[in-house]
Design a protein around this motif. Structure first.
Motif, PDB file in Angstrom:
ATOM      1  N   ALA A  54       0.865  -1.187   0.000  1.00  0.00           N
ATOM      2  CA  ALA A  54       0.000   0.000   0.000  1.00  0.00           C
ATOM      3  C   ALA A  54       0.897   1.231   0.000  1.00  0.00           C
ATOM      4  O   ALA A  54       2.079   1.144   0.321  1.00  0.00           O
ATOM      5  N   TYR A  55       0.336   2.357  -0.390  1.00  0.00           N
ATOM      6  CA  TYR A  55       1.076   3.625  -0.320  1.00  0.00           C
ATOM      7  C   TYR A  55       0.419   4.510   0.733  1.00  0.00           C
ATOM      8  O   TYR A  55      -0.800   4.562   0.845  1.00  0.00           O
ATOM      9  N   ARG A  56       1.273   5.226   1.452  1.00  0.00           N
ATOM     10  CA  ARG A  56       0.738   6.190   2.427  1.00  0.00           C
ATOM     11  C   ARG A  56       0.141   7.397   1.716  1.00  0.00           C
ATOM     12  O   ARG A  56      -0.905   7.904   2.099  1.00  0.00           O
ATOM     13  N   GLU A  57       0.821   7.873   0.669  1.00  0.00           N
ATOM     14  CA  GLU A  57       0.390   9.105  -0.011  1.00  0.00           C
ATOM     15  C   GLU A  57       0.117   8.946  -1.495  1.00  0.00           C
ATOM     16  O   GLU A  57      -0.714   9.666  -2.052  1.00  0.00           O
ATOM     17  N   ASN A  58       0.844   8.061  -2.137  1.00  0.00           N
ATOM     18  CA  ASN A  58       0.785   8.001  -3.608  1.00  0.00           C
ATOM     19  C   ASN A  58      -0.595   7.556  -4.115  1.00  0.00           C
ATOM     20  O   ASN A  58      -1.173   6.602  -3.622  1.00  0.00           O
ATOM     21  N   GLN A  59      -1.073   8.283  -5.111  1.00  0.00           N
ATOM     22  CA  GLN A  59      -2.287   7.874  -5.827  1.00  0.00           C
ATOM     23  C   GLN A  59      -1.844   7.399  -7.212  1.00  0.00           C
ATOM     24  O   GLN A  59      -0.846   7.870  -7.733  1.00  0.00           O
ATOM     25  N   GLU A  60      -2.643   6.502  -7.806  1.00  0.00           N
ATOM     26  CA  GLU A  60      -2.262   5.967  -9.103  1.00  0.00           C
ATOM     27  C   GLU A  60      -3.454   5.901 -10.057  1.00  0.00           C
ATOM     28  O   GLU A  60      -4.610   5.840  -9.642  1.00  0.00           O
ATOM     29  N   PHE A  61      -3.100   5.888 -11.328  1.00  0.00           N
ATOM     30  CA  PHE A  61      -4.076   5.599 -12.367  1.00  0.00           C
ATOM     31  C   PHE A  61      -3.442   4.531 -13.253  1.00  0.00           C
ATOM     32  O   PHE A  61      -2.338   4.731 -13.779  1.00  0.00           O
ATOM     33  N   ILE A  62      -4.105   3.389 -13.383  1.00  0.00           N
ATOM     34  CA  ILE A  62      -3.516   2.220 -14.043  1.00  0.00           C
ATOM     35  C   ILE A  62      -4.304   1.899 -15.314  1.00  0.00           C
ATOM     36  O   ILE A  62      -5.534   1.790 -15.279  1.00  0.00           O
ATOM     37  N   VAL A  63      -3.585   1.756 -16.418  1.00  0.00           N
ATOM     38  CA  VAL A  63      -4.216   1.446 -17.708  1.00  0.00           C
ATOM     39  C   VAL A  63      -3.560   0.193 -18.296  1.00  0.00           C
ATOM     40  O   VAL A  63      -2.325   0.056 -18.253  1.00  0.00           O
ATOM     41  N   ALA A  64      -4.379  -0.700 -18.839  1.00  0.00           N
ATOM     42  CA  ALA A  64      -3.849  -1.846 -19.589  1.00  0.00           C
ATOM     43  C   ALA A  64      -3.641  -1.372 -21.025  1.00  0.00           C
ATOM     44  O   ALA A  64      -4.574  -1.355 -21.825  1.00  0.00           O
ATOM     45  N   LEU A  65      -2.429  -0.943 -21.341  1.00  0.00           N
ATOM     46  CA  LEU A  65      -2.167  -0.452 -22.703  1.00  0.00           C
ATOM     47  C   LEU A  65      -2.254  -1.597 -23.703  1.00  0.00           C
ATOM     48  O   LEU A  65      -2.605  -1.394 -24.861  1.00  0.00           O
ATOM     49  N   SER A  66      -1.900  -2.792 -23.244  1.00  0.00           N
ATOM     50  CA  SER A  66      -2.159  -3.966 -24.083  1.00  0.00           C
ATOM     51  C   SER A  66      -2.365  -5.163 -23.176  1.00  0.00           C
ATOM     52  O   SER A  66      -1.963  -5.152 -22.003  1.00  0.00           O
ATOM     53  N   GLY A  67      -3.057  -6.184 -23.690  1.00  0.00           N
ATOM     54  CA  GLY A  67      -3.329  -7.373 -22.897  1.00  0.00           C
ATOM     55  C   GLY A  67      -4.281  -7.088 -21.753  1.00  0.00           C
ATOM     56  O   GLY A  67      -5.052  -6.118 -21.797  1.00  0.00           O
ATOM     57  N   SER A  68      -4.196  -7.906 -20.731  1.00  0.00           N
ATOM     58  CA  SER A  68      -5.122  -7.761 -19.603  1.00  0.00           C
ATOM     59  C   SER A  68      -4.459  -8.224 -18.308  1.00  0.00           C
ATOM     60  O   SER A  68      -3.484  -8.983 -18.323  1.00  0.00           O
ATOM     61  N   PHE A  69      -5.012  -7.736 -17.201  1.00  0.00           N
ATOM     62  CA  PHE A  69      -4.579  -8.160 -15.858  1.00  0.00           C
ATOM     63  C   PHE A  69      -5.639  -7.703 -14.870  1.00  0.00           C
ATOM     64  O   PHE A  69      -6.527  -6.910 -15.214  1.00  0.00           O
ATOM     65  N   ASP A  70      -5.547  -8.247 -13.660  1.00  0.00           N
ATOM     66  CA  ASP A  70      -6.476  -7.868 -12.597  1.00  0.00           C
ATOM     67  C   ASP A  70      -5.749  -7.018 -11.557  1.00  0.00           C
ATOM     68  O   ASP A  70      -4.595  -7.296 -11.225  1.00  0.00           O
ATOM     69  N   VAL A  71      -6.439  -6.002 -11.062  1.00  0.00           N
ATOM     70  CA  VAL A  71      -5.943  -5.216  -9.930  1.00  0.00           C
ATOM     71  C   VAL A  71      -6.857  -5.527  -8.754  1.00  0.00           C
ATOM     72  O   VAL A  71      -8.082  -5.339  -8.845  1.00  0.00           O
ATOM     73  N   VAL A  72      -6.277  -6.048  -7.678  1.00  0.00           N
ATOM     74  CA  VAL A  72      -7.056  -6.398  -6.486  1.00  0.00           C
ATOM     75  C   VAL A  72      -6.806  -5.323  -5.434  1.00  0.00           C
ATOM     76  O   VAL A  72      -5.660  -5.085  -5.046  1.00  0.00           O
TER      77      VAL A  72
END
Ligand code: TYD
Length: 139
Positions: A54-72
């Motif tokens: 986990a991050y204390r402060e960092n925020q993220e934006f995650i994109v599957a530019l190709s293929g696929s995956f799961d974010v839990v």
């Protein structure tokens, strides 16, 4: 609820074109933070899992530019699984959530836009510590 306190899928602009499609993302417009860093995950072997912190402060934006995956994503009480498999939307991940990335397809490419520069001290890598910090309202 405040948009920046919970994870959600954000649809990006999409210009469909016979010559090839185009999407883009603008800081503080499509995503609710200023982009300080960009990194990407690639050549992930089948069955591997990334993240697990986990991050204390960092925020993220995650994109599957190709293929696929799961974010839990796990807030200490419940887990939610987001499957990313298109390049015209992404997942906004607020700070303070335990996150793992798994089920990477062959040739998956995960683009991550981050709100902070890399800082090892921003990471919480121990799940029990994460739960304690959550319980005490410290993250
Ligand atoms: P890490 O975030 O620990 O990946 P994961 O949680 O998926 O295993 O990053 C792996 C290594 O890469 C770690 O030693 C730190 C380094 N790293 C950077 O130097 N800068 C970055 O922006 C990131 C994301 C990682």
């Amino acid at each position: 609820m405040d948009k920046i306190s919970y994870p959600h899928i954000i649809d990006l602009p999409k210009f469909l074109d016979a010559r090839g499609n185009l999407s883009f993302v603008e800081q503080e417009n499509h995503i609710p933070f200023v982009i300080r860093r960009t990194y990407w995950l690639y050549d992930v072997p089948g069955g591997e899992c990334r993240g697990g912190h986990a991050y204390r402060e960092n925020q993220e934006f995650i994109v599957a530019l190709s293929g696929s995956f799961d974010v839990v994503l796990d807030d200490g009480k419940e887990k939610k699984v987001f499957t990313l498999n298109r390049s015209y939307y992404g997942l906004y991940v607020p700070k303070g959530l335990w996150r793992e990335m798994e089920n990477f397809s062959t040739n998956a490419l995960a683009l991550v836009l981050s709100s902070t520069n890399y800082d090892a001290n921003d990471y919480i890598r121990n799940y029990d510590e994460f739960l304690n910090l959550k319980r005490d309202g410290k993250i």
